[in-house]
Design an enzyme around this catalytic site. Structure first.
Site: not given
Ligand code: GRF
Length: 198
Positions: A17, A96, A98, A112, A153, A182
């Site tokens: 999270g 999951r 969706l 991603h 994706d 990210e």
């Molecule tokens: C991230 O690296 C995102 O790109 C991927 O899952 C991870 C989530 O990290 N889809 P977090 O749960 O927000 O710490």
């Protein structure tokens, strides 16, 4: 017009999270352009739920186990999302498949940790992505924020950010560098989505 609206976001998680926490922080700062109204976790006991509680975000756990189909699971999820008033759904580490009902098609956004379409699709999640990037000898990697459709994706890309792969990188060091990108890419993707959202 759409930029001035306070968008309501449901964040779907399965793990740590960090994105949820970042979105809540930016929302509280007033720099996101939206508010997180709900967190749904596909797993109980995960750190994301603690982060939701710290940010005073309502959270529910909806496990797929025991639910007869992807569609039935999606119906349950989107009942909660609709009830929260969310107009935008973010998949932030949601592990999951969706199913998306008609009223939310084109309103679900995923992040991603690779430069899609490379290293995406079923089975490419978490450190598997970064290990595959290293095994292939890529010199750059990054992340992609995109709209979600019925294929893993696959949907239209909103934002990509890249970073170098450094000599001696492990999946961990590369994941950490990508994650820095990210943290910028997801809010940027949301703002770009809302800017074109009527
Ligand atoms: C991230 O690296 C995102 O790109 C991927 O899952 C991870 C989530 O990290 N889809 P977090 O749960 O927000 O710490």
């Amino acid at each position: 017009m759409s930029l001035q609206r306070d968008h309501k976001i449901a964040v779907l998680v399965s793990g740590t999270g960090r994105h949820l926490e970042n979105l809540c922080r930016l929302a509280a700062d007033g720099t996101l352009g939206g508010t997180v109204t709900l967190c749904i976790s596909s797993r109980p006991g995960v750190l994301a739920l603690e982060r939701a509680a710290s940010a005073a975000i309502p959270a529910v756990v909806l496990q797929k186990e025991g639910v007869e189909s992807d569609r039935a699971y999606g119906v349950r999820l989107f009942e909660e999302i609709r009830r929260s008033g969310a107009d935008t759904v973010v998949l932030a580490g949601f592990l999951r498949k969706l199913w998306i009902p008609d009223d939310y098609r084109g309103r679900v956004i995923n992040i991603h940790p690779s430069l899609l379409p490379a290293f995406g699709g079923k089975g490419f999640y978490g450190h598997r992505v970064h290990s595959a990037v290293l095994e292939r000898g890529c010199q750059v990697s990054g992340c992609t924020v995109h709209l979600v459709d019925d294929v893993y994706d696959n949907g239209p890309i909103l934002v990509q950010r890249w970073c170098p792969v450094e000599p001696g990188d492990s999946a961990d060091t590369l994941a950490a560098r990508v994650f820095e990108e990210e943290l910028r890419a997801l809010p940027e993707g949301l703002r770009r989505f809302w800017a074109h959202d009527s």
